[in-house]
Write an enzyme that holds these catalytic residues in place. Sequence first.
Site, PDB file in Angstrom:
ATOM      1  N   SER A 136       0.854  -1.197   0.000  1.00 61.80           N
ATOM      2  CA  SER A 136       0.000   0.000   0.000  1.00 61.80           C
ATOM      3  C   SER A 136       0.882   1.236   0.000  1.00 61.80           C
ATOM      4  CB  SER A 136      -0.900   0.022   1.241  1.00 61.80           C
ATOM      5  OG  SER A 136      -1.536   1.286   1.381  1.00 61.80           O
ATOM      6  N   TYR A 150      -1.699  -0.275  10.300  1.00 60.68           N
ATOM      7  CA  TYR A 150      -1.802  -0.653   8.894  1.00 60.68           C
ATOM      8  C   TYR A 150      -0.575  -0.171   8.123  1.00 60.68           C
ATOM      9  CZ  TYR A 150      -3.631  -1.038   4.150  1.00 60.68           C
ATOM     10  OH  TYR A 150      -3.810  -1.349   2.823  1.00 60.68           O
TER      11      TYR A 150
END
Length: 241
Positions: A136, A150
């Site tokens: 990501s 995250y």
Amino acid sequence: MHSENENSQARKVLVIGGSRGIGEAIVRRFAEQGDRVTFTYASSEEKAQTIAQQTQSQAIKLDVSDRDALIEAVAEAGALDVLVFNAGLLSAGDPLETAADEIEKLFIVNIHAPYFAAVEAAKEMNKGGRIIIIGSVNADRIPMKGLTAYGTSKAALQGVAKGLARDFGDREITVNVIQPGPTDTDMNPAEGPMNETMHSFMAIKRHAHASEVAGMVYWVAGPEASMVTGAALTIDGGFGA
């Protein structure tokens, strides 16, 4: 299903997490090019089997948080040409209030699982194979609160790719991370409640299409990318610029 890829014969491809969103687009892209694809899914067996039928691929149910089951599934796939690890969890919220068990599972799925899958695949992987992990853009930029765990998990994947690229380089196996920004999927729809906020950080103010991410994955898996390894390749419309 015919192949449009004249540069190589059909390859053996395993996609971990291939039943929806980016994973589904990756499965379809490889299958359309004539590669032999197996993919895993966590739930929604009916949808997974529909994709498998449409793409002439094989679907296997797998909980990637179960390390032994994950290693067994990769080992049973045999000598691969391409491994794509796409499975992942998203947890967002105040770190002072988020349950420890939730964060621990996030790290297991987002860090431990791709590491163990990559190592197991490399044991039998053909020379010149490709290991591709979907990360990501939040590995490089966290523009809002609540994404510490995250972002940490996705940043760790850069270390996995850099280290394993060296470990497997003698066999010309490349290891790379693809880092999407906002992408139109069930988990992050282009018309979702956060779209204006996300687009405000971007140079190209729209969500990516899953097929665009799949296209980058396919290129990294191809012969033109044989010297690309240990890299984090971002496809984010300038989110991290």
